[in-house]
Design a protein around this motif. Structure first.
Motif, mmCIF file in Angstrom:
data_model
loop_
_atom_site.group_PDB
_atom_site.id
_atom_site.type_symbol
_atom_site.label_atom_id
_atom_site.label_comp_id
_atom_site.label_asym_id
_atom_site.label_seq_id
_atom_site.Cartn_x
_atom_site.Cartn_y
_atom_site.Cartn_z
ATOM 1 N N MET A 89 -6.109 67.150 4.425
ATOM 2 C CA MET A 89 -6.389 67.203 2.836
ATOM 3 C C MET A 89 -5.648 66.105 1.884
ATOM 4 N N ARG A 90 -4.826 65.673 2.383
ATOM 5 C CA ARG A 90 -3.920 64.739 1.308
ATOM 6 C C ARG A 90 -4.882 62.767 0.352
ATOM 7 N N ILE A 91 -6.089 63.358 1.943
ATOM 8 C CA ILE A 91 -6.506 61.874 1.913
ATOM 9 C C ILE A 91 -7.921 62.148 1.183
ATOM 10 N N LYS A 92 -8.248 63.375 1.188
ATOM 11 C CA LYS A 92 -9.071 64.259 0.255
ATOM 12 C C LYS A 92 -8.876 63.532 -1.092
ATOM 13 N N GLN A 93 -7.165 64.130 -1.322
ATOM 14 C CA GLN A 93 -7.093 64.099 -2.593
ATOM 15 C C GLN A 93 -6.953 63.037 -2.941
ATOM 16 N N ILE A 94 -6.603 62.186 -1.573
ATOM 17 C CA ILE A 94 -6.615 60.167 -2.846
ATOM 18 C C ILE A 94 -8.242 60.005 -2.527
ATOM 19 N N VAL A 95 -8.867 60.462 -2.207
ATOM 20 C CA VAL A 95 -10.401 59.792 -2.434
ATOM 21 C C VAL A 95 -11.193 60.331 -3.628
ATOM 22 N N LYS A 96 -10.729 61.622 -4.281
ATOM 23 C CA LYS A 96 -10.900 62.370 -4.615
ATOM 24 C C LYS A 96 -10.369 61.505 -5.812
ATOM 25 N N HIS A 97 -9.451 61.254 -5.750
ATOM 26 C CA HIS A 97 -8.431 60.943 -7.379
ATOM 27 C C HIS A 97 -9.458 59.087 -7.893
ATOM 28 N N SER A 98 -9.683 58.480 -6.998
ATOM 29 C CA SER A 98 -9.893 56.850 -6.458
ATOM 30 C C SER A 98 -11.186 57.354 -7.004
ATOM 31 N N PHE A 99 -11.863 58.245 -7.362
ATOM 32 C CA PHE A 99 -13.650 58.585 -7.383
ATOM 33 C C PHE A 99 -13.207 58.581 -8.929
ATOM 34 N N ILE A 100 -12.650 59.730 -9.381
ATOM 35 C CA ILE A 100 -12.732 59.389 -10.741
ATOM 36 C C ILE A 100 -12.086 58.570 -11.347
ATOM 37 N N ALA A 101 -10.907 58.196 -10.890
ATOM 38 C CA ALA A 101 -10.516 56.346 -11.983
ATOM 39 C C ALA A 101 -11.812 55.149 -11.559
ATOM 40 N N VAL A 102 -12.189 55.216 -10.626
ATOM 41 C CA VAL A 102 -13.158 54.568 -10.805
ATOM 42 C C VAL A 102 -14.567 54.704 -11.701
#
Lengths: 99, 180
Positions: free
Chosen positions: A1-14
């Protein structure tokens, strides 16, 4: 779950970073506010018979100044037509007032 | 085996000495203190070799289209003229303050290569697109497409032939909406 959040936030940041780069690109329209018009009067003193019409510089100058002349003519025409339509409206109003 | 140890020790010593010099802060980074002539020549040589190698395979399009001058002129005036000057101008705050000094591109001798027009165009395109580290020259390719950069190259190629009056006409953005 936490990894998914990190991936999601990274995608938004990029995506946000890429978008900000695109919007910061040097857009010519940003310069239009303070843009000065070409001073084509400087061309009037030139001997047109001696101009080399195959020279890209001369062709570019002619093109630029022709565009300016057309723009001025267009502005004069639209000013004239709005003046005429204003006059016609005024006459119409005047006629209605009479009746 | 002994000589290998010797070479490795020597190299290590050079690296450590270099690091110590860098750490000491004695290397001046002030833009108003020029390099000594040898360092300048070495850096200039490395820069020119690097650009020539990186730009060698760039295909140069036809740059004689007058529309390119009309598109490249206003961009040059907005992005380059404050450092690289314009016809009739000899210096600006930036041209005086930057080190190495930016070349005056309104002069025929500057930025035109060694008489090889194709190589000069490749060089200018590459430099505009990628910039040059620690020189003040930005990488305009991050925000400008190749077509706009080639238009600037076309304009710079003709700039030494322009009078100040012609420069003003070709770089004015007023009545120019149709060219972008």
């Amino acid at each position: 779950m936490r990894i998914k959040q990190i991936v999601k936030h990274s995608f938004i940041a990029v995506v946000a970073a890429a978008f900000s780069v695109v919007t910061q690109a040097h857009d010519p329209s940003l310069h239009m506010k303070n843009a000065e018009a070409p001073n084509c009067k400087a061309m009037e003193g030139m001997d047109h018979s001696k101009m080399d019409m195959s020279d890209p510089i001369i062709r570019a100058l002619m093109k630029k100044c022709m565009a300016q002349v057309h723009a001025e003519d267009g502005a004069a025409e639209s000013a004239g037509s709005s003046e005429k339509s204003g006059q016609a409206q005024h006459e119409a109003d005047h006629g209605q007032h009479k009746h | 085996m002994g000589w290998v140890k010797c070479v490795v020790s020597g190299l290590l010593l050079v690296v450590v000495a270099g690091l110590l010099v860098a750490w000491s802060g004695v290397i001046s980074v002030a833009a108003d203190q020029p390099h000594d002539p040898l360092t300048y020549k070495l850096l200039e040589f490395a820069r020119e070799r690097s650009i020539a190698r990186a730009a060698a395979d760039i295909e140069v399009p036809d740059l004689s289209d007058p529309d390119l001058l009309l598109a490249g002129g206003p961009d040059y005036n907005d992005m380059c003229a404050s450092c690289h000057l314009k016809p009739g101008q000899r210096e600006s705050d930036l041209s005086l303050g930057l080190y190495p000094a930016p070349p005056n591109l309104s002069l025929a001798s500057a930025g035109q290569g060694d008489g090889d027009e194709v190589q000069a165009a490749r060089r200018q395109f590459w430099v505009i697109k990628h910039g040059i580290k620690a020189s003040g020259m930005p990488a305009w390719g991050l925000t400008h497409d190749d077509q706009r950069i080639w238009a600037m190259v076309a304009f710079m190629k003709k700039m030494p032939q322009l009078s100040p009056a012609h420069y003003q006409i070709l770089t004015a953005r007023g009545d120019d909406e149709g060219h972008h």
